[in-house]
Design a protein around this motif. Structure first.
Motif, PDB file in Angstrom:
ATOM      1  N   GLY A  26      58.490  30.998  94.782  1.00 33.24           N
ATOM      2  CA  GLY A  26      59.620  32.212  94.998  1.00 33.24           C
ATOM      3  C   GLY A  26      60.009  33.268  94.227  1.00 33.24           C
ATOM      4  O   GLY A  26      60.093  34.339  94.844  1.00 33.24           O
ATOM      5  N   PRO A  27      60.063  33.520  92.927  1.00 35.32           N
ATOM      6  CA  PRO A  27      60.044  32.380  91.947  1.00 35.32           C
ATOM      7  C   PRO A  27      61.513  31.686  92.066  1.00 35.32           C
ATOM      8  O   PRO A  27      62.437  32.300  92.687  1.00 35.32           O
ATOM      9  CB  PRO A  27      60.307  33.199  90.529  1.00 35.32           C
ATOM     10  N   GLY A  28      61.520  30.508  91.278  1.00 35.13           N
ATOM     11  CA  GLY A  28      62.566  29.650  91.447  1.00 35.13           C
ATOM     12  C   GLY A  28      62.584  28.648  92.455  1.00 35.13           C
ATOM     13  O   GLY A  28      63.112  27.589  92.377  1.00 35.13           O
ATOM     14  N   TYR A  29      62.090  28.948  93.520  1.00 37.87           N
ATOM     15  CA  TYR A  29      62.009  27.914  94.839  1.00 37.87           C
ATOM     16  C   TYR A  29      60.752  28.494  95.545  1.00 37.87           C
ATOM     17  O   TYR A  29      60.240  29.468  95.360  1.00 37.87           O
ATOM     18  CB  TYR A  29      63.248  27.870  95.632  1.00 37.87           C
ATOM     19  N   PRO A  30      60.101  27.466  96.177  1.00 42.85           N
ATOM     20  CA  PRO A  30      58.838  27.558  96.777  1.00 42.85           C
ATOM     21  C   PRO A  30      58.715  28.120  98.106  1.00 42.85           C
ATOM     22  O   PRO A  30      59.997  28.000  98.805  1.00 42.85           O
ATOM     23  CB  PRO A  30      58.095  26.458  96.700  1.00 42.85           C
ATOM     24  N   TYR A  31      57.844  28.663  98.459  1.00 50.44           N
ATOM     25  CA  TYR A  31      57.616  29.006  99.996  1.00 50.44           C
ATOM     26  C   TYR A  31      56.400  28.481 100.603  1.00 50.44           C
ATOM     27  O   TYR A  31      55.337  28.615  99.630  1.00 50.44           O
ATOM     28  CB  TYR A  31      57.728  30.306 100.434  1.00 50.44           C
ATOM     29  N   VAL A  32      56.357  27.724 101.866  1.00 52.41           N
ATOM     30  CA  VAL A  32      55.159  27.387 102.519  1.00 52.41           C
ATOM     31  C   VAL A  32      54.841  28.518 103.308  1.00 52.41           C
ATOM     32  O   VAL A  32      55.577  29.078 103.983  1.00 52.41           O
ATOM     33  CB  VAL A  32      55.322  26.152 103.494  1.00 52.41           C
ATOM     34  N   VAL A  33      53.624  29.043 103.271  1.00 51.02           N
ATOM     35  CA  VAL A  33      53.038  30.031 104.205  1.00 51.02           C
ATOM     36  C   VAL A  33      51.772  29.317 105.098  1.00 51.02           C
ATOM     37  O   VAL A  33      50.925  28.703 104.358  1.00 51.02           O
ATOM     38  CB  VAL A  33      52.537  31.281 103.543  1.00 51.02           C
ATOM     39  N   GLU A  34      52.054  29.360 106.270  1.00 49.37           N
ATOM     40  CA  GLU A  34      50.918  28.796 107.102  1.00 49.37           C
ATOM     41  C   GLU A  34      49.655  29.482 107.091  1.00 49.37           C
ATOM     42  O   GLU A  34      49.591  30.556 107.192  1.00 49.37           O
ATOM     43  CB  GLU A  34      51.555  28.639 108.688  1.00 49.37           C
ATOM     44  N   GLU A  35      48.541  28.835 106.726  1.00 49.08           N
ATOM     45  CA  GLU A  35      47.335  29.096 106.413  1.00 49.08           C
ATOM     46  C   GLU A  35      46.363  28.239 106.666  1.00 49.08           C
ATOM     47  O   GLU A  35      46.142  27.001 105.843  1.00 49.08           O
ATOM     48  CB  GLU A  35      47.293  29.978 105.068  1.00 49.08           C
ATOM     49  N   THR A  36      45.050  28.459 107.449  1.00 44.80           N
ATOM     50  CA  THR A  36      44.019  27.404 107.803  1.00 44.80           C
ATOM     51  C   THR A  36      43.448  27.262 106.306  1.00 44.80           C
ATOM     52  O   THR A  36      43.318  27.939 105.454  1.00 44.80           O
ATOM     53  CB  THR A  36      43.087  28.124 108.761  1.00 44.80           C
ATOM     54  N   GLY A  37      43.227  26.049 106.119  1.00 44.11           N
ATOM     55  CA  GLY A  37      42.576  25.387 104.974  1.00 44.11           C
ATOM     56  C   GLY A  37      43.262  24.909 103.821  1.00 44.11           C
ATOM     57  O   GLY A  37      42.771  24.301 102.809  1.00 44.11           O
ATOM     58  N   GLY A  38      44.380  25.312 103.821  1.00 48.82           N
ATOM     59  CA  GLY A  38      45.277  24.996 102.683  1.00 48.82           C
ATOM     60  C   GLY A  38      45.958  23.436 102.953  1.00 48.82           C
ATOM     61  O   GLY A  38      46.041  23.097 104.097  1.00 48.82           O
ATOM     62  N   GLU A  39      46.590  23.109 102.019  1.00 47.23           N
ATOM     63  CA  GLU A  39      47.350  21.810 101.832  1.00 47.23           C
ATOM     64  C   GLU A  39      48.548  21.812 100.767  1.00 47.23           C
ATOM     65  O   GLU A  39      48.351  22.317  99.875  1.00 47.23           O
ATOM     66  CB  GLU A  39      46.485  20.512 101.636  1.00 47.23           C
ATOM     67  N   VAL A  40      49.751  21.417 101.454  1.00 48.10           N
ATOM     68  CA  VAL A  40      50.779  21.427 100.694  1.00 48.10           C
ATOM     69  C   VAL A  40      51.481  20.009 100.314  1.00 48.10           C
ATOM     70  O   VAL A  40      51.473  19.321 101.446  1.00 48.10           O
ATOM     71  CB  VAL A  40      51.874  22.537 101.304  1.00 48.10           C
ATOM     72  N   LYS A  41      51.597  19.376  99.157  1.00 52.02           N
ATOM     73  CA  LYS A  41      52.035  18.159  99.210  1.00 52.02           C
ATOM     74  C   LYS A  41      53.729  18.069  98.911  1.00 52.02           C
ATOM     75  O   LYS A  41      54.384  19.230  98.580  1.00 52.02           O
ATOM     76  CB  LYS A  41      51.774  17.718  97.795  1.00 52.02           C
TER      77      LYS A  41
END
Length: 140
Positions: free
Chosen positions: A45-60
């Motif tokens: 973010g910094p400091g906190y995250p953002y999810v960005v929708e994108e083919t092929g990625g993965e977020v835990k």
């Protein structure tokens, strides 16, 4: 319209051991289990995250299921934390329903996910810091 009572997929400061976990989730959740969101990338973010929708990625992250009697209050609290107001063009995050895979058994669960708003997504794709592991807890 009242939003559906879905679990939440948390991937940053709401995860166990992180700054907002106890502040927002303690006493309000019935279960918490590892999961992963496919079709998404994670940015600092910094400091906190953002999810960005994108083919092929993965977020835990974790699938968090609130107690029924705490649901409405928790939804309001998380929307405030993420500074999300339905339909507001100034949002930094949008709350969207997405399929999340439960790590334990591979089943898909529909859950609320706070993803980067369109204007933030453009900035992050242009010059954001990608967390290649997709895991906020191993970002360092």
């Amino acid at each position: 319209m009242t939003p559906a009572r879905l679990p939440f997929f948390v991937y940053g400061t709401l995860r166990p051991g992180e700054a907002n976990h106890d502040l927002f989730l303690r006493g309000r959740i019935r279960s918490e289990e590892p999961g992963r969101l496919t079709g998404a990338l994670l940015y600092d973010g910094p400091g906190y995250p953002y999810v960005v929708e994108e083919t092929g990625g993965e977020v835990k992250g974790e699938l968090v299921t609130p107690w029924a009697d705490a649901y409405a209050e928790l939804l309001v609290a998380l929307d405030e934390l993420e500074e999300y107001t339905p339909g507001d063009p100034r949002n930094l995050y949008e709350r969207v329903a997405r399929e999340v895979t439960r790590t334990a058994d591979g089943t898909a669960v529909r859950a609320w996910v706070y993803v980067a708003a369109p204007s933030v997504t453009v900035r992050l794709r242009a010059r954001g810091k990608l967390i290649e592991s997709g895991d906020w807890l191993s970002r360092r």
